[in-house]
Scaffold this active site. Structure first.
Site, PDB file in Angstrom:
ATOM      1  N   GLU A  11       0.823  -1.217   0.000  1.00  0.00           N
ATOM      2  CA  GLU A  11       0.000   0.000   0.000  1.00  0.00           C
ATOM      3  C   GLU A  11       0.850   1.258   0.000  1.00  0.00           C
ATOM      4  OE1 GLU A  11      -2.997   0.297  -0.680  1.00  0.00           O
ATOM      5  OE2 GLU A  11      -3.646  -1.787  -0.501  1.00  0.00           O
ATOM      6  N   ASP A  31      -9.017   6.276  -1.981  1.00  0.00           N
ATOM      7  CA  ASP A  31      -7.833   6.708  -2.729  1.00  0.00           C
ATOM      8  C   ASP A  31      -8.320   7.388  -4.011  1.00  0.00           C
ATOM      9  OD1 ASP A  31      -8.725   4.646  -4.297  1.00  0.00           O
ATOM     10  OD2 ASP A  31      -6.751   3.739  -4.597  1.00  0.00           O
ATOM     11  N   TYR A  34      -5.914   6.582   4.510  1.00  0.00           N
ATOM     12  CA  TYR A  34      -6.054   5.565   3.462  1.00  0.00           C
ATOM     13  C   TYR A  34      -5.286   4.286   3.832  1.00  0.00           C
ATOM     14  CZ  TYR A  34      -5.123   2.748  -0.504  1.00  0.00           C
ATOM     15  OH  TYR A  34      -5.004   1.640  -1.295  1.00  0.00           O
TER      16      TYR A  34
END
Ligand code: SF4
Length: 357
Positions: free
Chosen positions: A40, A141, A123
């Protein structure tokens, strides 16, 4: 307000579509929180295809949070070299240290605890909590933002605080208790593969019957875009300063842009001074050395997020002075062949390629 029935249908259709169409990506083959976290962080600001080889190499080199925490920052930056936005690598390294010292080596599953780690924002915390720990945490996102703006016909600027808050509220309502990570990934995947920037492929979209934007023919106009300001362009000069068969490199301070990376010394041209005069001045002011500027070896154009540079690299002969490194944290004389051991920003790497020729 979106009806419960519509939310249920949206979840069902999207998850079914993802099961059949989701890409087989290396980080989707595991739910190891560390692997999810690394992927991520790498995926922020970077395309999937670019990330894959970096992710695989990083996981081989630093397979656990303990190994990453024990590594030297230089080694981490070298592994990250070329991926850009190096603050991500520095934060990941610092956060790994925090996981070892404050969380007993276990990556936490609660959003609030995750948010305490350097570089972990709303996020990333939502992604780790939902994908690795099955917690019903939302994520928004760029892909999710675009899909939600179109699906629910949101006309505000998604970068504004008000609309951003609204989108997070929507994502919170949408994320299910069961398999939240799958749902979140499905929403992102829809944005990446079908509901793409510009003209979306509504004909292939599994949720087209539920889409307000499409119903009103507004899909290509949403989300609304701000006009981008023109970014400034700077002229930068650097020296390949040679002495006794070695060249001089310096390390940038950790806090700033490209922090912790090595580079050839130099700086920005001021006003209308000649390139050679600018280089002579920069090396005197910033490194405390005198040089004879020789031939130019490379001209490199490079764009960062908020500015662009044209970098001119010159071979230089050292004449005198011991490097002091006013604006760097370290400096070294190294053989040309040894340059590949150090992590350099992209523009400097192009200079190294030119030197090798
Ligand atoms: S129907 Fe079109 S605009 Fe709506 S979510 Fe699907 S791809 Fe996006």
């Amino acid at each position: 307000m979106v009806s419960k029935d519509r939310i249920r249908r949206l979840r069902r259709v999207l998850v079914g579509w993802f099961a059949a169409n989701g890409r087989d990506l290396p980080w989707r083959r595991t739910r190891d929180p560390y692997a999810v976290w690394v992927s991520e962080v790498m995926l922020q600001q970077t395309q999937v295809e670019t990330v894959i080889p970096y992710y695989e190499r990083f996981m081989r080199r630093f397979p656990t949070v303990a190994v990453l925490a024990a590594a030297r920052l230089d080694a981490v930056l070298k592994c990250w070299e070329g991926l850009g936005y190096y603050g991500r690598a520095r934060n990941l390294h610092r956060a790994a240290g925090m996981v070892m010292s404050q969380f007993g080596g276990e990556i936490p599953g609660e959003r609030e605890a995750l948010l305490r780690l350097p570089g972990v924002g709303a996020y990333t915390a939502g992604a780790i909590a939902s994908i690795a720990f099955d917690r019903p945490e939302p994520i928004v996102d760029g892909n999710v933002m675009r899909v939600l703006c179109r699906l629910f016909r949101v006309h505000g600027d998604p970068r504004s605080g008000r609309t951003s808050r609204r989108l997070w509220e929507m994502a919170t309502v949408l994320v299910p208790r069961r398999c939240p990570g799958i749902f979140n990934q499905a929403l992102m995947e829809l944005g990446a593969l079908v509901c793409r920037p510009g003209e979306p492929d509504c004909g292939a979209c599994p949720v087209r019957r539920l889409c307000e934007g499409r119903r009103h023919g507004e899909q290509a106009r949403l989300p609304v875009r701000r006009l981008r300001k023109a970014i400034p362009k700077y002229t930068v000069v650097v020296g390949i300063v040679e002495k006794d068969g070695k060249v001089l490199i310096d390390r940038r301070p950790e806090g700033g842009l490209l922090g912790g990376l090595w580079e050839f010394p130099g700086g920005k041209r001021i006003g209308r001074e000649s390139l050679k005069a600018a280089l002579t001045r920069e090396l005197r002011e910033e490194m405390g050395i005198e040089v004879q500027v020789g031939p130019r070896v490379a001209v490199v154009d490079h764009a960062y997020s908020h500015f662009a540079i044209r970098l001119h690299a010159y071979r230089c002969q050292w004449l005198g002075g011991q490097p002091t490194g006013r604006s760097c944290t370290a400096w070294k004389w190294v053989r040309l062949k040894a340059l590949t051991r150090y992590a350099f920003p992209a523009a400097n790497r192009e200079v190294i390629v030119a030197l090798a020729k």
